[in-house]
Design a protein around this motif. Structure first.
Motif, PDB file in Angstrom:
ATOM      1  N   GLU A  40     -35.215   7.804   1.262  1.00 11.13           N
ATOM      2  CA  GLU A  40     -34.335   7.655   2.419  1.00 11.13           C
ATOM      3  C   GLU A  40     -33.050   6.908   2.076  1.00 11.13           C
ATOM      4  O   GLU A  40     -32.167   6.770   2.922  1.00 11.13           O
ATOM      5  CB  GLU A  40     -35.077   6.914   3.537  1.00 11.13           C
ATOM      6  CG  GLU A  40     -36.223   7.717   4.137  1.00 11.13           C
ATOM      7  CD  GLU A  40     -37.052   6.907   5.106  1.00 11.13           C
ATOM      8  OE1 GLU A  40     -36.707   5.716   5.319  1.00 11.13           O
ATOM      9  OE2 GLU A  40     -38.019   7.451   5.674  1.00 11.13           O
ATOM     10  N   ASP A  41     -32.929   6.444   0.846  1.00 14.01           N
ATOM     11  CA  ASP A  41     -31.762   5.688   0.435  1.00 14.01           C
ATOM     12  C   ASP A  41     -30.626   6.652   0.095  1.00 14.01           C
ATOM     13  O   ASP A  41     -30.529   7.166  -1.023  1.00 14.01           O
ATOM     14  CB  ASP A  41     -32.111   4.814  -0.780  1.00 14.01           C
ATOM     15  CG  ASP A  41     -30.961   3.917  -1.218  1.00 14.01           C
ATOM     16  OD1 ASP A  41     -29.889   3.971  -0.567  1.00 14.01           O
ATOM     17  OD2 ASP A  41     -31.134   3.176  -2.200  1.00 14.01           O
ATOM     18  N   VAL A  42     -29.746   6.884   1.059  1.00 14.19           N
ATOM     19  CA  VAL A  42     -28.661   7.847   0.861  1.00 14.19           C
ATOM     20  C   VAL A  42     -27.574   7.298  -0.047  1.00 14.19           C
ATOM     21  O   VAL A  42     -26.691   8.045  -0.497  1.00 14.19           O
ATOM     22  CB  VAL A  42     -28.043   8.261   2.218  1.00 14.19           C
ATOM     23  CG1 VAL A  42     -29.079   8.972   3.069  1.00 14.19           C
ATOM     24  CG2 VAL A  42     -27.480   7.053   2.957  1.00 14.19           C
ATOM     25  N   ALA A  43     -27.616   6.006  -0.320  1.00  8.70           N
ATOM     26  CA  ALA A  43     -26.604   5.398  -1.183  1.00  8.70           C
ATOM     27  C   ALA A  43     -27.065   5.263  -2.630  1.00  8.70           C
ATOM     28  O   ALA A  43     -26.306   4.788  -3.474  1.00  8.70           O
ATOM     29  CB  ALA A  43     -26.214   4.020  -0.634  1.00  8.70           C
ATOM     30  N   ALA A  44     -28.282   5.667  -2.935  1.00  4.29           N
ATOM     31  CA  ALA A  44     -28.801   5.525  -4.296  1.00  4.29           C
ATOM     32  C   ALA A  44     -27.950   6.329  -5.271  1.00  4.29           C
ATOM     33  O   ALA A  44     -27.619   7.482  -5.011  1.00  4.29           O
ATOM     34  CB  ALA A  44     -30.246   5.999  -4.359  1.00  4.29           C
ATOM     35  N   PRO A  45     -27.599   5.752  -6.404  1.00  6.53           N
ATOM     36  CA  PRO A  45     -26.785   6.479  -7.395  1.00  6.53           C
ATOM     37  C   PRO A  45     -27.591   7.587  -8.063  1.00  6.53           C
ATOM     38  O   PRO A  45     -28.819   7.576  -8.067  1.00  6.53           O
ATOM     39  CB  PRO A  45     -26.395   5.395  -8.400  1.00  6.53           C
ATOM     40  CG  PRO A  45     -27.465   4.362  -8.276  1.00  6.53           C
ATOM     41  CD  PRO A  45     -27.880   4.371  -6.833  1.00  6.53           C
ATOM     42  N   PHE A  46     -26.866   8.533  -8.648  1.00  7.75           N
ATOM     43  CA  PHE A  46     -27.509   9.687  -9.278  1.00  7.75           C
ATOM     44  C   PHE A  46     -28.507   9.260 -10.346  1.00  7.75           C
ATOM     45  O   PHE A  46     -29.605   9.832 -10.437  1.00  7.75           O
ATOM     46  CB  PHE A  46     -26.446  10.597  -9.880  1.00  7.75           C
ATOM     47  CG  PHE A  46     -27.018  11.767 -10.630  1.00  7.75           C
ATOM     48  CD1 PHE A  46     -27.451  12.901  -9.960  1.00  7.75           C
ATOM     49  CD2 PHE A  46     -27.129  11.742 -12.018  1.00  7.75           C
ATOM     50  CE1 PHE A  46     -27.993  13.984 -10.650  1.00  7.75           C
ATOM     51  CE2 PHE A  46     -27.669  12.811 -12.713  1.00  7.75           C
ATOM     52  CZ  PHE A  46     -28.099  13.938 -12.022  1.00  7.75           C
ATOM     53  N   ALA A  47     -28.151   8.283 -11.172  1.00 10.25           N
ATOM     54  CA  ALA A  47     -29.034   7.865 -12.265  1.00 10.25           C
ATOM     55  C   ALA A  47     -30.378   7.382 -11.725  1.00 10.25           C
ATOM     56  O   ALA A  47     -31.432   7.677 -12.314  1.00 10.25           O
ATOM     57  CB  ALA A  47     -28.376   6.768 -13.094  1.00 10.25           C
ATOM     58  N   ARG A  48     -30.362   6.663 -10.644  1.00  8.98           N
ATOM     59  CA  ARG A  48     -31.613   6.173 -10.073  1.00  8.98           C
ATOM     60  C   ARG A  48     -32.444   7.326  -9.516  1.00  8.98           C
ATOM     61  O   ARG A  48     -33.662   7.363  -9.656  1.00  8.98           O
ATOM     62  CB  ARG A  48     -31.309   5.163  -8.969  1.00  8.98           C
ATOM     63  CG  ARG A  48     -32.556   4.461  -8.454  1.00  8.98           C
ATOM     64  CD  ARG A  48     -32.193   3.480  -7.378  1.00  8.98           C
ATOM     65  NE  ARG A  48     -33.347   2.676  -7.000  1.00  8.98           N
ATOM     66  CZ  ARG A  48     -33.370   1.913  -5.924  1.00  8.98           C
ATOM     67  NH1 ARG A  48     -32.333   1.858  -5.123  1.00  8.98           N
ATOM     68  NH2 ARG A  48     -34.442   1.213  -5.633  1.00  8.98           N
ATOM     69  N   ARG A  49     -31.784   8.279  -8.891  1.00  2.98           N
ATOM     70  CA  ARG A  49     -32.495   9.444  -8.355  1.00  2.98           C
ATOM     71  C   ARG A  49     -33.104  10.260  -9.493  1.00  2.98           C
ATOM     72  O   ARG A  49     -34.248  10.720  -9.395  1.00  2.98           O
ATOM     73  CB  ARG A  49     -31.535  10.303  -7.527  1.00  2.98           C
ATOM     74  CG  ARG A  49     -30.935   9.559  -6.344  1.00  2.98           C
ATOM     75  CD  ARG A  49     -30.041  10.466  -5.512  1.00  2.98           C
ATOM     76  NE  ARG A  49     -29.224   9.693  -4.577  1.00  2.98           N
ATOM     77  CZ  ARG A  49     -28.919  10.057  -3.351  1.00  2.98           C
ATOM     78  NH1 ARG A  49     -29.365  11.213  -2.858  1.00  2.98           N
ATOM     79  NH2 ARG A  49     -28.166   9.312  -2.580  1.00  2.98           N
ATOM     80  N   ALA A  50     -32.339  10.456 -10.569  1.00  2.00           N
ATOM     81  CA  ALA A  50     -32.850  11.224 -11.706  1.00  2.00           C
ATOM     82  C   ALA A  50     -34.045  10.528 -12.334  1.00  2.00           C
ATOM     83  O   ALA A  50     -35.011  11.186 -12.756  1.00  2.00           O
ATOM     84  CB  ALA A  50     -31.741  11.425 -12.734  1.00  2.00           C
ATOM     85  N   ALA A  51     -34.014   9.188 -12.400  1.00  3.21           N
ATOM     86  CA  ALA A  51     -35.138   8.449 -12.967  1.00  3.21           C
ATOM     87  C   ALA A  51     -36.384   8.623 -12.112  1.00  3.21           C
ATOM     88  O   ALA A  51     -37.494   8.792 -12.639  1.00  3.21           O
ATOM     89  CB  ALA A  51     -34.777   6.964 -13.086  1.00  3.21           C
ATOM     90  N   ALA A  52     -36.231   8.586 -10.794  1.00  5.70           N
ATOM     91  CA  ALA A  52     -37.370   8.777  -9.899  1.00  5.70           C
ATOM     92  C   ALA A  52     -37.965  10.168 -10.066  1.00  5.70           C
ATOM     93  O   ALA A  52     -39.183  10.346 -10.098  1.00  5.70           O
ATOM     94  CB  ALA A  52     -36.943   8.545  -8.449  1.00  5.70           C
ATOM     95  N   VAL A  53     -37.094  11.182 -10.169  1.00  4.93           N
ATOM     96  CA  VAL A  53     -37.568  12.554 -10.358  1.00  4.93           C
ATOM     97  C   VAL A  53     -38.319  12.679 -11.678  1.00  4.93           C
ATOM     98  O   VAL A  53     -39.364  13.337 -11.755  1.00  4.93           O
ATOM     99  CB  VAL A  53     -36.388  13.547 -10.295  1.00  4.93           C
ATOM    100  CG1 VAL A  53     -36.810  14.926 -10.807  1.00  4.93           C
ATOM    101  CG2 VAL A  53     -35.858  13.659  -8.873  1.00  4.93           C
ATOM    102  N   ARG A  54     -37.810  12.054 -12.741  1.00  7.45           N
ATOM    103  CA  ARG A  54     -38.501  12.116 -14.037  1.00  7.45           C
ATOM    104  C   ARG A  54     -39.896  11.508 -13.951  1.00  7.45           C
ATOM    105  O   ARG A  54     -40.853  12.043 -14.526  1.00  7.45           O
ATOM    106  CB  ARG A  54     -37.688  11.370 -15.104  1.00  7.45           C
ATOM    107  CG  ARG A  54     -36.515  12.133 -15.659  1.00  7.45           C
ATOM    108  CD  ARG A  54     -36.032  11.540 -16.970  1.00  7.45           C
ATOM    109  NE  ARG A  54     -35.678  10.132 -16.851  1.00  7.45           N
ATOM    110  CZ  ARG A  54     -34.467   9.692 -16.484  1.00  7.45           C
ATOM    111  NH1 ARG A  54     -33.523  10.560 -16.176  1.00  7.45           N
ATOM    112  NH2 ARG A  54     -34.225   8.391 -16.424  1.00  7.45           N
ATOM    113  N   GLN A  55     -40.023  10.394 -13.250  1.00 10.28           N
ATOM    114  CA  GLN A  55     -41.326   9.756 -13.117  1.00 10.28           C
ATOM    115  C   GLN A  55     -42.297  10.651 -12.353  1.00 10.28           C
ATOM    116  O   GLN A  55     -43.476  10.752 -12.699  1.00 10.28           O
ATOM    117  CB  GLN A  55     -41.182   8.398 -12.422  1.00 10.28           C
ATOM    118  CG  GLN A  55     -40.353   7.372 -13.193  1.00 10.28           C
ATOM    119  CD  GLN A  55     -40.981   7.007 -14.535  1.00 10.28           C
ATOM    120  OE1 GLN A  55     -42.167   7.177 -14.745  1.00 10.28           O
ATOM    121  NE2 GLN A  55     -40.165   6.513 -15.447  1.00 10.28           N
ATOM    122  N   LEU A  56     -41.812  11.303 -11.333  1.00  7.68           N
ATOM    123  CA  LEU A  56     -42.672  12.220 -10.578  1.00  7.68           C
ATOM    124  C   LEU A  56     -43.072  13.413 -11.443  1.00  7.68           C
ATOM    125  O   LEU A  56     -44.211  13.882 -11.373  1.00  7.68           O
ATOM    126  CB  LEU A  56     -41.950  12.695  -9.312  1.00  7.68           C
ATOM    127  CG  LEU A  56     -41.862  11.659  -8.195  1.00  7.68           C
ATOM    128  CD1 LEU A  56     -40.879  12.121  -7.108  1.00  7.68           C
ATOM    129  CD2 LEU A  56     -43.237  11.412  -7.579  1.00  7.68           C
TER     130      LEU A  56
END
Length: 249
Positions: A40-56
């Protein structure tokens, strides 16, 4: 129009999946942040989002239990949409987006009219079918409808019918008695009613010689999907299908 997801969204947030993921393969700091809040964090930077996707992706690749794998797949799809929402229109031409899009070219497509990146419908339905026997299958199917297709129909009736069949029709074929069956039928009715209204415009009117083959194919597929469903709104949707069908002999 959407209804509550079944089983309290797969047993209350996928039975503490956030904690399980943090323990098995911690996300980047803050590592204990609940995954639902993270998405739900619409301000999260791309790098953080990519890291979360990699973990999943790592967690999904190593999961052997079918139900847990289905739940992870659904969460992965939601995380991918969250990630793609942060990719700019020219992301395919500059870093760090270009490398990620190249590595994931099978699942991400650019929707030019919307100026946004979305998931590939073909890839989404393949994920659904891979987990079709799990509780996550229906939510994945509904996510496919919400994700949509790239492009816009601009009043062209065969395009409307094709898009509906690729999304709502596919949902109804896979989940004829699903909790969103009525919503899928409502979408069919609403879009076809708009196509019917546009027939008053000579420039958008159905050309029998050029349009009917594709239009009839999609309308007949939608009709079959609606008839096989238990959606309480299927009657109205069928009426709209049949009304547009009358333009083709």
């Amino acid at each position: 129009m959407s209804r509550l997801r079944p089983a309290a969204f797969l047993l209350g947030g996928l039975l503490g999946l956030s904690a399980m993921l943090s323990a098995a393969s911690p996300l980047q700091p803050p590592s204990m942040e609940p995954i639902e809040r993270l998405l739900e964090d619409v301000a999260a930077p791309f790098a953080r989002r990519a890291a979360a996707v990699r973990q999943l992706e790592t967690a999904l690749a190593s999961e052997t239990d079918a139900e847990r794998a289905g739940a992870l797949a659904l969460l992965h799809l939601r995380a991918l949409r969250w990630l793609l929402a942060s990719v700019p229109m020219d992301g395919s031409r500059r870093e760090p987006y270009r490398s990620w899009l190249t590595a994931h070219e099978a699942l991400a497509v650019y929707n030019e009219p919307g100026g946004q990146w979305i998931l590939s419908a073909d890839w989404l339905w393949s994920v659904h079918d891979r987990h079709r026997a799990t509780a996550a299958a229906e939510p994945i199917a509904w996510l496919a409808i919400e994700n949509g297709l790239p492009g816009e129909c601009e009043g062209y009736a065969p395009c409307y019918a094709f898009t509906l069949d690729r999304l709502s029709g596919e949902y109804l074929r896979r989940h004829p008695d699903g909790p969103h069956a009525a919503d899928a039928a409502d979408r069919i009715r609403a879009v076809l009613d708009e196509a019917l209204r546009l027939q008053a415009d000579p420039e958008l009117r159905i050309d029998v010689s050029q349009d009917c083959a594709d239009l009839v194919k999609s309308l007949d597929a939608l009709r079959s999907a609606l008839i096989a469903s238990t959606a309480e709104t299927r009657g109205a949707a069928l009426a709209s299908v049949d009304a547009l069908r009358t333009f083709c002999p």
